[in-house]
Design a protein around this motif. Structure first.
Motif, PDB file in Angstrom:
ATOM      1  N   LEU A  43       0.712  10.226   3.395  1.00  0.00           N
ATOM      2  CA  LEU A  43       1.552   9.795   2.031  1.00  0.00           C
ATOM      3  C   LEU A  43       0.423   9.088   1.099  1.00  0.00           C
ATOM      4  N   TRP A  44      -0.551   8.553   1.766  1.00  0.00           N
ATOM      5  CA  TRP A  44      -1.704   8.098   0.684  1.00  0.00           C
ATOM      6  C   TRP A  44      -2.995   8.843   0.385  1.00  0.00           C
ATOM      7  N   ASP A  45      -2.737  10.019   1.075  1.00  0.00           N
ATOM      8  CA  ASP A  45      -4.123  11.175   0.944  1.00  0.00           C
ATOM      9  C   ASP A  45      -5.258  10.475   1.495  1.00  0.00           C
ATOM     10  N   TYR A  46      -5.263   9.632   2.405  1.00  0.00           N
ATOM     11  CA  TYR A  46      -6.446   9.353   3.155  1.00  0.00           C
ATOM     12  C   TYR A  46      -7.202  10.288   3.802  1.00  0.00           C
ATOM     13  N   SER A  47      -8.309  10.367   4.064  1.00  0.00           N
ATOM     14  CA  SER A  47      -8.856  11.300   5.196  1.00  0.00           C
ATOM     15  C   SER A  47      -8.737  10.684   6.761  1.00  0.00           C
ATOM     16  N   GLU A  48      -8.521  11.481   7.542  1.00  0.00           N
ATOM     17  CA  GLU A  48      -8.624  11.091   8.863  1.00  0.00           C
ATOM     18  C   GLU A  48      -9.420   9.755   9.333  1.00  0.00           C
ATOM     19  N   PHE A  49     -10.836  10.117   8.835  1.00  0.00           N
ATOM     20  CA  PHE A  49     -11.628   8.811   9.080  1.00  0.00           C
ATOM     21  C   PHE A  49     -11.231   7.652   8.365  1.00  0.00           C
ATOM     22  N   GLU A  50     -10.812   7.630   7.079  1.00  0.00           N
ATOM     23  CA  GLU A  50     -10.460   6.306   6.409  1.00  0.00           C
ATOM     24  C   GLU A  50      -8.962   5.958   6.963  1.00  0.00           C
ATOM     25  N   ALA A  51      -8.281   6.780   7.562  1.00  0.00           N
ATOM     26  CA  ALA A  51      -6.996   6.334   8.169  1.00  0.00           C
ATOM     27  C   ALA A  51      -7.151   5.688   9.313  1.00  0.00           C
TER      28      ALA A  51
ATOM     29  N   ILE B 114       5.980  -0.305   3.653  1.00  0.00           N
ATOM     30  CA  ILE B 114       4.837   0.552   3.204  1.00  0.00           C
ATOM     31  C   ILE B 114       5.189   1.190   1.640  1.00  0.00           C
ATOM     32  N   PRO B 115       4.343   0.990   0.640  1.00  0.00           N
ATOM     33  CA  PRO B 115       4.727   1.458  -0.602  1.00  0.00           C
ATOM     34  C   PRO B 115       4.286   3.312  -0.493  1.00  0.00           C
ATOM     35  N   ALA B 116       4.960   3.741  -1.660  1.00  0.00           N
ATOM     36  CA  ALA B 116       4.718   5.196  -1.582  1.00  0.00           C
ATOM     37  C   ALA B 116       3.392   5.532  -2.001  1.00  0.00           C
ATOM     38  N   GLU B 117       3.026   4.595  -3.050  1.00  0.00           N
ATOM     39  CA  GLU B 117       1.308   4.862  -3.477  1.00  0.00           C
ATOM     40  C   GLU B 117       0.583   3.993  -2.859  1.00  0.00           C
ATOM     41  N   PRO B 118      -0.806   4.258  -2.639  1.00  0.00           N
ATOM     42  CA  PRO B 118      -1.739   3.729  -1.874  1.00  0.00           C
ATOM     43  C   PRO B 118      -1.776   2.197  -2.375  1.00  0.00           C
ATOM     44  N   ASP B 119      -1.568   1.348  -1.485  1.00  0.00           N
ATOM     45  CA  ASP B 119      -1.990  -0.336  -1.855  1.00  0.00           C
ATOM     46  C   ASP B 119      -2.030  -0.690  -0.307  1.00  0.00           C
ATOM     47  N   TYR B 120      -3.586  -0.677   0.082  1.00  0.00           N
ATOM     48  CA  TYR B 120      -3.797  -1.067   1.216  1.00  0.00           C
ATOM     49  C   TYR B 120      -3.844  -2.569   1.481  1.00  0.00           C
TER      50      TYR B 120
ATOM     51  N   GLU C 146       9.246  11.505  -6.608  1.00  0.00           N
ATOM     52  CA  GLU C 146      10.404  11.600  -5.462  1.00  0.00           C
ATOM     53  C   GLU C 146      10.205  12.052  -4.192  1.00  0.00           C
ATOM     54  N   ALA C 147       9.206  12.925  -3.948  1.00  0.00           N
ATOM     55  CA  ALA C 147       8.577  13.470  -2.697  1.00  0.00           C
ATOM     56  C   ALA C 147       8.182  12.451  -2.070  1.00  0.00           C
ATOM     57  N   ARG C 148       7.154  11.681  -2.532  1.00  0.00           N
ATOM     58  CA  ARG C 148       6.629  10.512  -1.786  1.00  0.00           C
ATOM     59  C   ARG C 148       7.568   9.387  -1.461  1.00  0.00           C
ATOM     60  N   GLU C 149       8.659   9.040  -2.261  1.00  0.00           N
ATOM     61  CA  GLU C 149       9.482   8.159  -1.843  1.00  0.00           C
ATOM     62  C   GLU C 149      10.261   8.556  -0.719  1.00  0.00           C
ATOM     63  N   ALA C 150      10.533   9.950  -0.593  1.00  0.00           N
ATOM     64  CA  ALA C 150      11.470  10.542   0.474  1.00  0.00           C
ATOM     65  C   ALA C 150      10.516  10.070   1.875  1.00  0.00           C
ATOM     66  N   SER C 151       9.367  10.645   1.713  1.00  0.00           N
ATOM     67  CA  SER C 151       8.389  10.516   2.921  1.00  0.00           C
ATOM     68  C   SER C 151       8.418   8.811   3.155  1.00  0.00           C
ATOM     69  N   ARG C 152       8.159   7.998   2.276  1.00  0.00           N
ATOM     70  CA  ARG C 152       8.061   6.691   2.583  1.00  0.00           C
ATOM     71  C   ARG C 152       9.283   6.075   3.401  1.00  0.00           C
ATOM     72  N   ASP C 153      10.448   6.512   2.906  1.00  0.00           N
ATOM     73  CA  ASP C 153      11.711   6.058   3.463  1.00  0.00           C
ATOM     74  C   ASP C 153      11.878   6.529   4.894  1.00  0.00           C
ATOM     75  N   ALA C 154      11.298   7.624   5.370  1.00  0.00           N
ATOM     76  CA  ALA C 154      11.442   7.955   6.603  1.00  0.00           C
ATOM     77  C   ALA C 154      10.354   7.451   7.491  1.00  0.00           C
TER      78      ALA C 154
END
Length: 248
Positions: free
Chosen positions: A42-50, A98-104, A225-233
């Protein structure tokens, strides 16, 4: 020679602790697994950043657990466990927004709260279970308690991923319709609309998959729209984790 002897089954404190461990494990492992997926997909973090992003959870647990261990001889574990489970449920509900856009920064407080609650609950339930087992069954009781926790971890991944998958399918279907309607309103023909949909709703697990880099307002809206769909799930699955924790 059953592992679950009749005496242990009739021991309400032990049985209750084991059931609580299963439900607690669903919330813990399901949340950690989904949070990594959310940060990466959703936020496009790398695995290490996650991995770094979820570090506050075990760090807070590491700080909280020793205090519970020291006080468990004088205070009933239930006194620690019940409010901590309630806090954990609140933290999961908070994290489900959790927001659809990155906001850690906005998600750091619920992660800290979850870590604190987990650090309290884990030893409290364990002490509550083992304190109710007679000496000759301590080894057997310890094995059952550990099994209960591992069962919860396994169910947590299975159940929450199933919830996420079911919800995201419905959400993506609705989002696709919205993107198609917006494309038609913008005057795109059928081929251009199909290309937009294919570029927007990619499978993140497919090798070489890359998220749509929007070039105009229509593509930005489609990506949103795509990110909000994933965020809702993700939010729906995390609310199930909160329910499991409150049941514990």
């Amino acid at each position: 020679f059953p592992m679950l002897s009749r005496g242990l089954v009739r021991n309400r404190q032990f049985a209750g602790s084991c059931i609580a461990f299963v439900l607690f494990g669903i919330g813990v492992m399901g949340m950690l697994f989904l949070s990594i997926l959310a940060f990466v997909n959703l936020w496009d973090y790398s695995e290490f950043e996650a991995a770094l992003a979820v570090t506050p959870v075990p760090a807070m647990g590491l700080l909280a657990a020793p205090f519970v261990g020291r006080l468990s001889d004088r205070i009933q574990p239930r006194v620690f466990a019940l409010p901590a489970l309630a806090l954990m449920g609140a933290g999961l509900l908070w994290f489900s927004t959790i927001p659809a856009e990155p906001d850690y920064v906005s998600m750091l407080p619920p992660l800290l709260l979850l870590g604190l609650a987990i650090g309290v609950v884990f030893p409290a339930i364990n002490v509550g279970a083992m304190a109710s087992v007679p000496g000759q069954e301590l080894g057997l009781g310890s094995g059952i308690v550990n099994m209960s926790r591992q069962l919860g971890f396994t169910l947590g991944v299975a159940v929450l991923v199933a919830v996420f998958t079911g919800v995201v399918d419905d959400e993506i279907r609705d989002a696709r319709k919205e993107v198609v309607a917006n494309a038609s309103s913008a005057g795109l023909n059928g081929s251009e609309t199909r290309q937009l949909v294919q570029r927007t709703f990619i499978d993140p697990t497919r090798e070489g998959a890359q998220r749509l880099e929007p070039r105009n307002a229509l593509e930005r809206r489609a990506g949103s729209e795509a990110r909000e769909a994933s965020r809702d799930a993700f939010g729906a699955a995390l609310r199930v984790a909160a329910l499991s924790t409150l049941l514990a």
